[in-house]
Design a protein around this motif. Structure first.
Motif, short mmCIF file in Angstrom:
data_model
loop_
_atom_site.label_atom_id
_atom_site.label_comp_id
_atom_site.label_asym_id
_atom_site.label_seq_id
_atom_site.Cartn_x
_atom_site.Cartn_y
_atom_site.Cartn_z
N ARG A 175 -61.82 31.83 0.04
CA ARG A 175 -60.74 31.51 -0.91
C ARG A 175 -59.41 32.14 -0.52
N ARG A 204 -64.29 28.99 -6.67
CA ARG A 204 -65.13 30.05 -7.22
C ARG A 204 -66.48 29.44 -7.61
N ASP A 231 -66.99 31.96 -4.17
CA ASP A 231 -66.58 31.84 -2.78
C ASP A 231 -67.80 31.49 -1.93
#
Length: 414
Positions: free
Chosen positions: A83, A202, A204
């Motif tokens: 991310r 989310r 990750d």
């Protein structure tokens, strides 16, 4: 251990579906930014630098920038997760796009060169995202996972070149040179892609894959054999070779196609159409490529890449200079060959590298690929100026055949 796997696997499958959905959304946005430099970068450089021999400079610069960013994104992802690495990469690409627009307005060549280098971070990040799609995928489905991420790029990458005229008119209305218009789109697209990933990626994927491997005896994706734990084992070398060759040939021929068309009376609209078809062929066949890699093995798809790139070079060399359809066919084959090479090479490398060093190794591999692309872009203008576009295409066809002995050597060693 069986009970652990039963609990972990459904959660991983659900997470993988969500992660792929977020990556698809980001890739659709970033595809438009990626296409801007491909379509008008060489034309803008020709106007500001003067001469066909320097037309390959933009491609070389943002490819070198892509190389530097690939290592950075890989190392950040290795330490903190996909991310932050991907979001920062796209943010940097947006900053470079703004710099290109500013350079065009100020007619500042130094700023243009610096900004094109920074803009390359978006290209690197767009490609690095494919690895995020494979982090949680089972080995038998990695080709399809990678292809899902890549195919999403098609939407923005096809729309982007077809907005060249529209964005050019928009830019002129703001007092900005028309050829800088697509980079306005790139700035918006890259910034939006980075924001989507930062907010929505989310869990990750890389961090979750590591956690699953630690808690469920590598249930999320079996690691490699101990004998291949070295970073540059034969499989990593093969995968890198396949992607380096296809990137070198693709960038070299693609970079000079808009210039070749302009020299023979075609407008930016026609060049944008040919590049849009090319970019579509780079990404749209990804589901097919992924399924072929999963079913027959990535090495078979790598061989198909060599044959397709050979056909592309011959077709481009033989295409009548005034025939847009013939050039479109050649560039479509060029994009398809690149797609075969990227899908197969990515699958080979992902299978060959453990989670503990995966992101860092992938970043290093993409550095090598980007350097090859920079060489192709930089040398393409020089070669066309010295010979012709046809000879450039034929040389690319010959280079693509280097994949064949690489496959044979790997088969003997492994």
């Amino acid at each position: 251990m069986t009970a652990q796997r039963a609990l972990v696997t459904p959660d991983l499958a659900a997470s993988q579906r969500r992660i792929l959905a977020v990556l698809v959304a980001a890739q659709i946005l970033s595809g438009a930014g990626l296409a801007a430099g491909i379509t008008v970068g060489a034309l803008l450089a020709q106007d500001m630098l003067g001469g066909t021999g320097l037309a390959g400079v933009p491609s070389a610069l943002f490819t070198i920038g892509s190389a530097a960013a690939a290592v950075s994104v890989g190392r950040i992802s290795q330490r903190f997760g996909r991310r932050p690495g991907l979001a920062l990469g796209y943010g940097t690409g947006a900053l470079g796009s703004v710099g290109v627009v500013a350079a065009a307005v100020a007619d500042n060549v130094v700023l243009l060169l610096i900004s094109l280098f920074v803009y390359g971070a978006g290209t690197a990040t767009n490609l690095q995202a494919r690895y995020a799609g494979a982090d949680l995928a089972a080995p038998a489905h990695r080709g399809r996972a990678v292809s899902t991420v890549l195919v999403a790029t098609t939407v923005g990458a096809v729309v982007g070149p077809n907005l060249v005229t529209v964005m050019g008119d928009f830019a002129e209305g703001l007092g900005i040179p028309a050829l800088a218009g697509p980079f306005i789109l790139a700035a918006i697209a890259y910034a939006a892609a980075g924001a989507v990933l930062w907010v929505m990626l989310r869990p990750d994927p890389l961090l979750l894959a590591r956690a699953a491997a630690d808690t469920a005896d590598h249930a999320a994706g079996p690691d490699i054999e101990p004998s291949s734990a070295r970073t540059w084992n034969p499989s990593v070398v093969l995968g890198t070779t396949v992607m380096v060759v296809t990137q070198l040939v693709m960038v070299g021929v693609m970079t000079m196609t808009p210039i070749h068309m302009q020299h023979h009376g075609h407008g930016t609209g026609a060049a944008g159409l040919v590049i849009a078809i090319h970019v579509a062929a780079m990404y749209l066949p990804s589901p097919l490529s992924g399924r072929l890699a999963d079913r027959f093995g990535p090495r078979v798809v790598a061989a198909a890449a060599a044959v397709t790139m050979l056909a592309a070079g011959v077709t481009a060399a033989a295409a009548p200079v005034h025939s847009v359809p013939a050039l479109a066919v050649a560039l479509a084959l060029l994009g398809l060959g690149w797609n075969f090479g990227l899908i197969s090479g990515t699958a080979i490398i992902t299978d060959a590298v453990p989670l503990a060093t995966r992101a860092r190794t992938q970043g290093t591999v993409d550095l090598t690929i980007a350097i090859a692309g920079a060489g192709g872009g930089l040398s393409s203008g020089v070669m066309v100026a010295a010979t012709s576009y046809g000879w450039l295409a034929l040389l690319g066809a010959a280079i693509s055949l280097l994949i064949v002995p690489a496959l044979a050597l790997h088969a003997r060693r492994v």
